[in-house]
Design a protein around this motif. Structure first.
Motif, PDB file in Angstrom:
ATOM      1  N   UNK A 349       0.840  -1.194   0.000  1.00 21.09           N
ATOM      2  CA  UNK A 349       0.000   0.000   0.000  1.00 21.09           C
ATOM      3  C   UNK A 349       0.876   1.245   0.000  1.00 21.09           C
ATOM      4  N   UNK A 350       0.301   2.345  -0.463  1.00 21.89           N
ATOM      5  CA  UNK A 350       1.016   3.609  -0.462  1.00 21.89           C
ATOM      6  C   UNK A 350       1.473   4.014  -1.840  1.00 21.89           C
ATOM      7  N   UNK A 351       2.287   5.048  -1.880  1.00 19.19           N
ATOM      8  CA  UNK A 351       2.698   5.714  -3.103  1.00 19.19           C
ATOM      9  C   UNK A 351       4.076   5.233  -3.528  1.00 19.19           C
ATOM     10  N   UNK A 352       4.196   4.795  -4.794  1.00 18.19           N
ATOM     11  CA  UNK A 352       5.451   4.186  -5.243  1.00 18.19           C
ATOM     12  C   UNK A 352       5.723   4.498  -6.712  1.00 18.19           C
ATOM     13  N   UNK A 353       6.985   4.361  -7.106  1.00 16.94           N
ATOM     14  CA  UNK A 353       7.355   4.228  -8.504  1.00 16.94           C
ATOM     15  C   UNK A 353       7.463   2.729  -8.797  1.00 16.94           C
ATOM     16  N   UNK A 354       7.112   2.347 -10.026  1.00 18.45           N
ATOM     17  CA  UNK A 354       7.046   0.922 -10.368  1.00 18.45           C
ATOM     18  C   UNK A 354       8.363   0.197 -10.117  1.00 18.45           C
ATOM     19  N   UNK A 355       9.486   0.841 -10.399  1.00 19.14           N
ATOM     20  CA  UNK A 355      10.780   0.178 -10.237  1.00 19.14           C
ATOM     21  C   UNK A 355      11.067  -0.210  -8.791  1.00 19.14           C
ATOM     22  N   UNK A 356      10.374   0.435  -7.847  1.00 19.16           N
ATOM     23  CA  UNK A 356      10.603   0.150  -6.431  1.00 19.16           C
ATOM     24  C   UNK A 356       9.747  -0.995  -5.900  1.00 19.16           C
ATOM     25  N   UNK A 357       8.721  -1.392  -6.653  1.00 17.07           N
ATOM     26  CA  UNK A 357       7.809  -2.412  -6.122  1.00 17.07           C
ATOM     27  C   UNK A 357       7.615  -3.607  -7.052  1.00 17.07           C
ATOM     28  N   UNK A 358       7.938  -3.476  -8.331  1.00 18.74           N
ATOM     29  CA  UNK A 358       7.836  -4.628  -9.226  1.00 18.74           C
ATOM     30  C   UNK A 358       9.117  -5.448  -9.146  1.00 18.74           C
ATOM     31  N   UNK A 359       8.968  -6.759  -9.128  1.00 20.87           N
ATOM     32  CA  UNK A 359      10.116  -7.668  -9.089  1.00 20.87           C
ATOM     33  C   UNK A 359      10.791  -7.663 -10.458  1.00 20.87           C
ATOM     34  N   UNK A 360      12.028  -7.176 -10.576  1.00 18.79           N
ATOM     35  CA  UNK A 360      12.662  -7.107 -11.897  1.00 18.79           C
ATOM     36  C   UNK A 360      12.827  -8.470 -12.551  1.00 18.79           C
ATOM     37  N   UNK A 361      13.034  -9.520 -11.755  1.00 18.48           N
ATOM     38  CA  UNK A 361      13.173 -10.862 -12.319  1.00 18.48           C
ATOM     39  C   UNK A 361      11.851 -11.316 -12.944  1.00 18.48           C
TER      40      UNK A 361
END
Length: 397
Positions: A349-361
Motif C-alpha cells: 500500500x502507499x505511493x510508489x514508482x514501479x521500479x521500487x515495487x515490481x520484481x525485476x526478475x
C-alpha cells in the motif's frame, strides 16, 4: 455499456484504452488471465474496436474523459484496479489517480513521474491503504527496472552504467506533447524531467559533462545515429538506489528527421505561446518520414561495470540488450503486469514508482515469455557494435 462475460464489478478499469498503449495493455491483461476488464476513452468508437479486436467482445466499455473528475469517478466506481494509459502525462498529472483512490481502487499509471507523485503526496494521499504506482511503462519504467535486474546478476556492487535508448517508430500526439512539456516540467520539485548533456559523476549530478553528437555510432543501433546525453530525474533516483558512481545516459535517434526536430525542441519550449498541437504534428510527421521503407524498432542497451560479490578486485562487465518492434507495446505490458500484481495483493500500500515495487526478475521473465521482444544478456563490456541495419530491424541479435 456492453455487458461483461463475467458478472460483477470489473477487475481492471483501463483509461485510455483506445490508444496504442491502452490497446496493448488490454491484450496483455487478457493474456495474464484478467477476464473482467472495463475499457474507457473519450471516443467510444475506438473503445468498441479494442473490445472486438483485442478482447473478442468480452468486457465492458464506457466513455470517460480523463480531464473530468465527475466522468472519472463514474468510470472508476466498482473497479478493483484502475490502469491509466491516457495522456498527456504532464497535463493530467494526478487527476486520474485521485479519482481512483477516492472510490477505493488500486491505481497504476504507465507514466505519471514526479509531478503526479508529488501531487498525491501534497493531497495527503501518500499513505493510502491502496497501492498507487507511477512510471509503470518503458521510459519511465523499464529504464530503471532493467538496470536493477542487471545489477542483481552477479554484481557485489555495480559502479557504472552506460545506457543507449531509442528507436525508429511512430510518435503519437500524446507522446509528442509530453516530450516538449518535459523540457520545463516532469522532474522533482517543479524542475524539468531531465537535463541535457548532464551525467552522474562521483555520486553526484554534473552539468554539461557530455556532448551531443550527430553521425555517431551507438552499440547495437544501425548507424549513423544522433545521440543526446540526458540525465533524467528517474536516472538520478536509479543511481542513488544502486549506489552508482557514474552514469552516462544517451537518448539515441536513428531517424534524421526526428533527430532534427528534437534539436529544435529547446527553441520551441522557450517560445511564448508555443502551439503544442503543431509541435506534436511536426514530430508525428518526422517519425513517419523516418519510417518510410523501414521496419519500426526500439532498443534499450545497458552496459554495467562493478565488483563481484566476493569483492575480489576483478571487475565485472555485463551488457543487457532489449529489442522490440514497439515501445508502446512494452509499456502496455509493464502496466498490465503492475495491474495484475495489484489484483494479486503483491504490491504494498502507499505511493510508489514501479521500479521500487515490481520484481525485476518477474518483469524480465514476462517480457521473454510474452514474445515480440528479444532480451539478451552478455558478459563483457560492449563499447560499440556495427551489426548492420537489416540485422537490427529483423530482430536477430
Amino acid at each position: 455499456m456492453t455487458a461483461s462475460a463475467r458478472p460483477g464489478p470489473p477487475a481492471v478499469g483501463l483509461v485510455g484504452a483506445s490508444g496504442m498503449v491502452g490497446s496493448a495493455a488490454a491484450a496483455a491483461l487478457r493474456k495474464l488471465g484478467v477476464e473482467s476488464i472495463r475499457l474507457g476513452a473519450r471516443r467510444i468508437d475506438g473503445v468498441r474496436r479494442v473490445l472486438a479486436d483485442v478482447l473478442d467482445g468480452r468486457g465492458e466499455i464506457m466513455a470517460v474523459n480523463a480531464t473530468d473528475p465527475v466522468s472519472l469517478t463514474r468510470f472508476c466506481a466498482g473497479c478493483q484496479v484502475v490502469l491509466n494509459c491516457a495522456g498527456p502525462t504532464y497535463l493530467l498529472r494526478d487527476t486520474v489517480a485521485v479519482a481512483a483512490v477516492a472510490v477505493g481502487a488500486h491505481y497504476i499509471d504507465v507514466a505519471g513521474d514526479d509531478p503526479a507523485w508529488e501531487g498525491m503526496a501534497a493531497r495527503g494521499l501518500a499513505g493510502t491503504d491502496r497501492a498507487v504506482v507511477f512510471s509503470a511503462g518503458t521510459l519511465p519504467g523499464l529504464s530503471s527496472i532493467l538496470p536493477r535486474w542487471l545489477a542483481a546478476t552477479g554484481f557485489g556492487r555495480p559502479t557504472t552504467l552506460t545506457a543507449h535508448v531509442g528507436g525508429r517508430e511512430p510518435c503519437s500526439p500524446v507522446v509528442a506533447t509530453d516530450m516538449i512539456l518535459s523540457l520545463s516540467i516532469g522532474g522533482a520539485d517543479g524542475a524539468a524531467f531531465g537535463e541535457p548533456l548532464a551525467a552522474w559523476r562521483g555520486g553526484a549530478r554534473r552539468p554539461r559533462a557530455l556532448r551531443a553528437a550527430s553521425n555517431a555510432v551507438a552499440p547495437f543501433f544501425p548507424g549513423p545515429v544522433g545521440m543526446t546525453p540526458f540525465l533524467s530525474s528517474e536516472t538520478v533516483r536509479l543511481a542513488r538506489a544502486l549506489g552508482l558512481d557514474d552514469v552516462d545516459w544517451f537518448n539515441v535517434y536513428p531517424g534524421p528527421a526526428v533527430h532534427a526536430e528534437m534539436q529544435r525542441m529547446p527553441g520551441y519550449a522557450r517560445e511564448p505561446g508555443t502551439d503544442l498541437a503543431e509541435v506534436g504534428a511536426r514530430l508525428h510527421r518526422a517519425a513517419a518520414l523516418d519510417l518510410v521503407g523501414r521496419t519500426p524498432f526500439y532498443l534499450m542497451v545497458f552496459s554495467m561495470r562493478g565488483t563481484p560479490p566476493d569483492d575480489a578486485g576483478t571487475e565485472i562487465r555485463r551488457t543487457l540488450v532489449l529489442r522490440t518492434s514497439s515501445s508502446y507495446q512494452l509499456t502496455g505490458l509493464v502496466g498490465a503486469l503492475a495491474a495484475r500484481a495489484a489484483l494479486d495483493g503483491a504490491l504494498p500500500a502507499g505511493l510508489h514508482f514501479a521500479c521500487d515495487v515490481l520484481d525485476p526478475h518477474a518483469v524480465v521473465r514476462e517480457i521473454r515469455e510474452a514474445g515480440g521482444s528479444s532480451l539478451v544478456e552478455m558478459h563483457g563490456y560492449v563499447r560499440g557494435a556495427d551489426i548492420g541495419d537489416d540485422v537490427v530491424e529483423e530482430g536477430a541479435l
